[in-house]
Design a protein around this motif. Structure first.
Motif, short mmCIF file in Angstrom:
data_model
loop_
_atom_site.label_atom_id
_atom_site.label_comp_id
_atom_site.label_asym_id
_atom_site.label_seq_id
_atom_site.Cartn_x
_atom_site.Cartn_y
_atom_site.Cartn_z
N PHE A 1 -13.55 19.92 -12.13
CA PHE A 1 -12.82 19.29 -13.23
C PHE A 1 -12.10 18.07 -12.66
O PHE A 1 -12.00 17.89 -11.44
N TRP A 2 -11.60 17.24 -13.55
CA TRP A 2 -10.96 16.00 -13.12
C TRP A 2 -9.84 15.64 -14.08
O TRP A 2 -9.76 16.14 -15.21
N PHE A 3 -8.97 14.77 -13.64
CA PHE A 3 -8.02 14.11 -14.52
C PHE A 3 -7.68 12.76 -13.91
O PHE A 3 -7.91 12.51 -12.72
N ASP A 4 -7.15 11.87 -14.74
CA ASP A 4 -6.78 10.53 -14.31
C ASP A 4 -5.27 10.38 -14.30
O ASP A 4 -4.55 11.04 -15.06
N VAL A 5 -4.79 9.50 -13.44
CA VAL A 5 -3.38 9.11 -13.41
C VAL A 5 -3.32 7.59 -13.30
O VAL A 5 -3.99 7.00 -12.45
N ASN A 6 -2.53 6.97 -14.16
CA ASN A 6 -2.29 5.53 -14.07
C ASN A 6 -0.90 5.30 -13.52
O ASN A 6 0.09 5.86 -14.01
N LEU A 7 -0.81 4.48 -12.47
CA LEU A 7 0.45 4.19 -11.78
C LEU A 7 0.82 2.73 -12.01
O LEU A 7 0.07 1.83 -11.64
N PHE A 8 2.00 2.50 -12.61
CA PHE A 8 2.39 1.15 -13.02
C PHE A 8 3.34 0.47 -12.03
O PHE A 8 3.69 -0.69 -12.24
N GLU A 9 3.74 1.18 -10.98
CA GLU A 9 4.57 0.58 -9.94
C GLU A 9 3.69 -0.26 -9.02
O GLU A 9 2.88 0.27 -8.26
N THR A 10 3.82 -1.58 -9.12
CA THR A 10 3.00 -2.48 -8.30
C THR A 10 3.83 -3.26 -7.29
O THR A 10 3.27 -3.93 -6.42
N GLN A 11 5.16 -3.22 -7.39
CA GLN A 11 6.01 -3.95 -6.45
C GLN A 11 6.04 -3.25 -5.09
O GLN A 11 6.00 -3.91 -4.05
N ASN A 12 6.15 -1.93 -5.11
CA ASN A 12 6.18 -1.14 -3.88
C ASN A 12 5.51 0.21 -4.15
O ASN A 12 6.18 1.25 -4.13
N PRO A 13 4.22 0.22 -4.40
CA PRO A 13 3.55 1.44 -4.86
C PRO A 13 3.39 2.47 -3.73
O PRO A 13 2.89 2.13 -2.65
N PRO A 14 3.79 3.73 -3.96
CA PRO A 14 3.64 4.78 -2.94
C PRO A 14 2.25 5.40 -3.03
O PRO A 14 2.10 6.59 -3.31
N LEU A 15 1.21 4.61 -2.77
CA LEU A 15 -0.15 5.05 -3.05
C LEU A 15 -0.55 6.27 -2.23
O LEU A 15 -1.13 7.23 -2.76
N GLU A 16 -0.23 6.28 -0.94
CA GLU A 16 -0.66 7.39 -0.09
C GLU A 16 0.05 8.68 -0.46
O GLU A 16 -0.59 9.73 -0.64
N SER A 17 1.38 8.63 -0.59
CA SER A 17 2.13 9.85 -0.91
C SER A 17 1.81 10.33 -2.32
O SER A 17 1.81 11.53 -2.60
N PHE A 18 1.53 9.41 -3.22
CA PHE A 18 1.16 9.76 -4.59
C PHE A 18 -0.12 10.59 -4.57
O PHE A 18 -0.20 11.66 -5.19
N ALA A 19 -1.13 10.11 -3.85
CA ALA A 19 -2.40 10.83 -3.77
C ALA A 19 -2.25 12.16 -3.04
O ALA A 19 -2.86 13.17 -3.43
N LEU A 20 -1.43 12.20 -1.99
CA LEU A 20 -1.20 13.44 -1.25
C LEU A 20 -0.57 14.50 -2.15
O LEU A 20 -0.91 15.69 -2.08
N ALA A 21 0.37 14.08 -3.00
CA ALA A 21 1.03 15.03 -3.90
C ALA A 21 0.06 15.63 -4.90
O ALA A 21 0.13 16.82 -5.21
N ILE A 22 -0.86 14.83 -5.41
CA ILE A 22 -1.86 15.35 -6.34
C ILE A 22 -2.73 16.40 -5.65
O ILE A 22 -3.04 17.45 -6.22
#
Length: 304
Positions: free
Chosen positions: A101-122
């Motif tokens: 199964f899958w789901f999507d997440v849209n992240l609107f923080e572009t000034q200092n986006p926590p991309l790695e920690s965001f993905a790790l939390a998921i």
């Protein structure tokens, strides 16, 4: 002028049976994400506190519990969270072991986006268990892509618009919930949502005449409105309080000179509109019929 953000798709393989009760997928994922994200980015002192003691520099506070503001873009009392979950297809479904199964997440923080920690939390939230059965899953893949939506007026003539309200939606006008999404209210909520996210987390405020656009939006006519009310509620794990998360779903059609408004509704397909957008409420799908480039009666789907 553009609206820029990141879109993620997370694909999982279930280890256990996972139940997503009707009306609950977005809320289940939001709560699980909050716990996992806090565990990854917060210090031990923060984890033991009711409120983050270092919230000015803490990614958890900045992303999941942004500080309240007495005033701000669109007159919002509370700053919106800079993300939304997209999991409508999981509504009412039971995922069996070994099923993907899958789901999507849209992240609107572009000034200092926590991309790695965001993905790790998921990834962690699935291992910790989801839904009332606390079913576990393994993260199989992550697709991350930057998205840029142009907010410039649509050069093609657009006269007819079809909007599907996919998940329960609640819109306010003059501090009152509306029963029918008249176009000026629909557009205003889409425009204000994009403006607020862009101001707080992106390139800055919209450079438009809000009042003049609102006056022109009032000239757009609703030609169809088929809605039904959905009742749902959630219970806060921290306070025990029960909150309504219902709203209307269905379709509405509009007619008029729509070209300048289409880009904001396009962006709203990614942001959602109305109350409680972060966990999946207010999801739209928009289809526009144009006078040129498409045969009469055939419509083009905007991306979402």
């Amino acid at each position: 002028m553009t609206f820029d953000f990141y879109s993620f798709r997370f694909v999982f393989s279930a280890l256990d049976r996972i139940v997503f009760p009707t009306g609950q997928p977005g809320n289940i994922l939001r709560g699980a994400f909050g716990n996992a994200f806090r565990g990854i980015v917060c210090s031990p002192d923060c984890l033991g506190a009711l409120q983050c003691p270092t919230r000015d520099s803490c990614d958890y506070a900045r992303i999941f519990e942004p500080a309240s503001a007495a005033s701000g873009p669109s007159g919002l009392r509370d700053q919106p969270r800079p993300f939304v979950f997209r999991a409508a297809y999981l509504d009412g479904r039971t995922i069996q072991p070994d099923e993907r199964f899958w789901f999507d997440v849209n992240l609107f923080e572009t000034q200092n986006p926590p991309l790695e920690s965001f993905a790790l939390a998921i990834g962690r939230l699935a291992k910790d268990g989801l839904g009332p059965l606390r079913g576990r899953a393994n993260l199989v893949s992550v697709e991350q892509r930057p998205i840029s939506v142009s907010l410039d007026p649509n050069p093609a003539e657009a006269r007819n618009l079809h909007v599907e309200f996919v998940t329960p939606t609640e819109l306010k006008n003059d501090n009152q919930l509306v029963e029918r999404p008249e176009f000026d209210v629909l557009f205003a909520r889409a425009r204000d949502r994009v403006s607020t996210l862009r101001s707080l987390y992106g390139a800055g405020p919209l450079e438009i005449d809000f009042r003049a656009m609102g006056e022109r939006a009032a000239a757009i006519r609703m030609t169809r409105c088929e809605l039904r009310q959905v009742e749902a509620e959630r219970r806060s794990s921290r306070t025990g309080q029960v909150h309504g998360i219902g709203g209307f779903v269905g379709v509405a059609d509009y007619e008029g000179d729509l070209g300048e408004f289409i880009p904001y509704l396009d962006a709203a397909q990614w942001t959602g509109i109305g109350r409680q957008c972060s966990w999946g409420k207010g999801e739209l799908r928009v289809r526009v019929a144009q006078a040129s480039g498409l045969p009469t009666g055939q419509a083009g789907d905007l991306p979402h």
